[in-house]
Enzyme design. Structure first.
Site, mmCIF file in Angstrom:
data_model
loop_
_atom_site.group_PDB
_atom_site.id
_atom_site.type_symbol
_atom_site.label_atom_id
_atom_site.label_comp_id
_atom_site.label_asym_id
_atom_site.label_seq_id
_atom_site.Cartn_x
_atom_site.Cartn_y
_atom_site.Cartn_z
ATOM 1 N N GLU A 228 0.888 -1.172 0.000
ATOM 2 C CA GLU A 228 0.000 0.000 0.000
ATOM 3 C C GLU A 228 0.913 1.205 0.000
ATOM 4 O O GLU A 228 1.538 1.534 1.006
ATOM 5 C CB GLU A 228 -0.918 -0.026 1.231
ATOM 6 N N CYS A 262 -1.937 8.915 2.737
ATOM 7 C CA CYS A 262 -1.881 8.455 1.350
ATOM 8 C C CYS A 262 -3.207 8.687 0.647
ATOM 9 O O CYS A 262 -3.239 8.907 -0.565
ATOM 10 C CB CYS A 262 -1.516 6.969 1.306
#
Length: 468
Positions: A228, A262
């Protein structure tokens, strides 16, 4: 060498820790493997009992954990308390659902008995970032431990206190002593950990370069990875959007965790006809942020996690302005101690600028004009990243169609800011990585998906297919 915990609001050293040497790291991994060999034999009921205890402790200690996050990486304390509570919900979710997610699946292959089993694989290494120092770890650890695995954590070097607190959390919850271990090491030792024969897989949340490095090392060792990585989430603002509601949601999405997420909203792609109104309202909403001491409950935007990260963000802003972007608010480094940066809005952003091409990891919004819906979609997808995104429109059918079929991202929300939820899979495409965390998909990433066939004794095989 040592590892330092530094308060980003003041620059003061909180504590210094001794870095583990190779022998200590190897011993920790070996002890985690030994704990796994026993843990894998436990039933889901026993595992769930301990995971629910972890959830209870997270709620009980939320204030302490929130303060720890504020001190080590600058998260506003009320957000840190909320993060601990979200971790508790994640633990409860897997305690409740792991057995169902990993139940044997019968496949009809009469006259034989056939089924698919989901079994643990061993020690899983987690390489985790500082921005959500508890949640990022829990969303890996809760499914991994409930699946019967062990975990070793290489946390970001600026949050060693959080890393050790998480190790103690699982110990206090009644998990085996060494089932979850924290490795106080720098990034240079990660390759050796990956190569250790008892480490069977790796989960990393971090930058794209870090993901490439970990994936290459894990690939060479034939070990599975879930990545990720970074994101530059685009929010499309269509011509029928409610400007006040949309600007408020976009500011919230941009300022989550002081912009250090993010899946924070980063690029705002607005149809030309309402761009001026949107920018004006976005500046108003960004101006409502309370920047200050993360230990103050009224603070909504704290410092960035480190001064070097603040300086890199400011350099991206100044380079974008030098290439023609206009700064509508913020954009200046404040005087005084700490790694603070003001909420900032840039407009006139176009390709070739850092604000367009790169991930901006801080409270900086980039406004980009689009001619029409097709152009907005093109701009949204004109990125190396593909983690999250949003669409704001009153036409829900159109918003759903754009989200489902046209935006290249792992998560797209309509009329809402992107957020992770234990019930929903989370991850990205393109340079934002691969694999999924959370939901049933996340717990199945680190298990052996095992085919079992039981034929009556003496049965002659009837299949005409060649083996393999």
């Amino acid at each position: 060498m040592g590892i330092e915990s530094i308060n980003p609001a003041t620059g003061e050293v909180i504590e210094r820790y001794d870095e583990m040497n190779h022998a200590q790291v190897g011993a920790a991994i070996d002890s985690a493997h030994a704990a796994f060999l026993e843990w894998r034999q436990t039933g889901f009921g026993e595992r769930a009992k301990r995971m629910r205890k972890a959830a209870s402790l997270l709620r009980e200690r939320a204030g302490d954990y929130g303060r720890l996050m504020a001190l080590e990486m600058g998260k506003p304390i009320r957000d840190g308390i909320g993060e601990a509570q979200k971790c508790a919900a994640g633990c409860d979710y897997y305690a409740e659902n792991a057995e169902r997610f990993l139940a044997d699946e019968v496949v009809e292959t009469s006259p034989r008995k056939s089924f698919v089993a989901f079994r643990p694989i061993g020690v899983v290494l987690a390489v985790m970032p500082w921005n959500f120092p508890f949640w990022q770890v829990i969303r890996f650890a809760a499914p991994a431990l409930m699946a019967g695995n062990a975990g070793v954590l290489k946390h970001a070097s600026n949050v060693p206190g959080c890393a050790l607190a998480l190790e103690q959390l699982f110990r206090d919850a009644g998990f085996p002593e060494n089932l979850f271990r924290t490795l106080l090491i720098g990034s240079k030792m990660v390759g050796d950990v990956i190569a250790h024969p008892h480490v069977r897989a790796v989960s990393i949340t971090g930058s794209t370069p870090a993901g490439r490095d970990v994936a290459s090392k894990a690939g060479a060792a034939l070990k599975k990875t879930v990545l990720e990585l970074g994101g530059s989430d685009a929010y499309l603002v269509l011509s029928d959007a409610d400007i006040e509601f949309t600007a408020a949601a976009c500011a919230k999405g941009r300022l989550v965790n002081s912009g250090q997420s993010c899946i924070a909203a980063k690029r705002f792609i607005v149809l030309e006809g309402l761009k001026a109104r949107f920018e004006q309202q976005l500046v108003v909403e960004m101006g409502k942020a309370v920047v200050g001491d993360p230990l103050d409950e009224n603070t909504t935007v704290g410092p960035l996690a480190r001064r070097d990260l603040r300086d890199e963000l400011h350099e991206q802003v100044t380079k974008s302005i030098a290439k023609g972007a206009r700064c509508l608010c913020g954009g200046k480094v404040p005087e005084g101690p700490g790694a603070f940066y003001p909420p900032t809005v840039l407009t006139g952003v176009h390709p070739g600028m850092p604000a367009y091409d790169e991930e901006m990891f801080g409270p900086v919004a980039a406004v980009i004009a689009a001619k029409d819906v097709d152009d907005a979609v093109r701009i949204a997808n004109d990125s190396e990243f593909g983690l999250g995104g949003g669409v704001f429109t009153r036409d829900l059918a159109l918003g759903e169609q754009i989200a489902a079929d046209r935006i290249e991202a792992g998560s797209v929300f309509v009329n809402a800011t992107v957020a992770s939820d234990p019930k929903l899979p989370f991850g990205g495409v393109k340079d934002s990585g691969y694999g999924r965390e959370l939901s049933s998909f996340g717990i199945r990433e680190f298990v052996n998906i095992k085919t079992i066939v039981v034929a009556p004794h003496g049965t002659v095989p009837t299949s005409s297919h060649h083996s393999e």
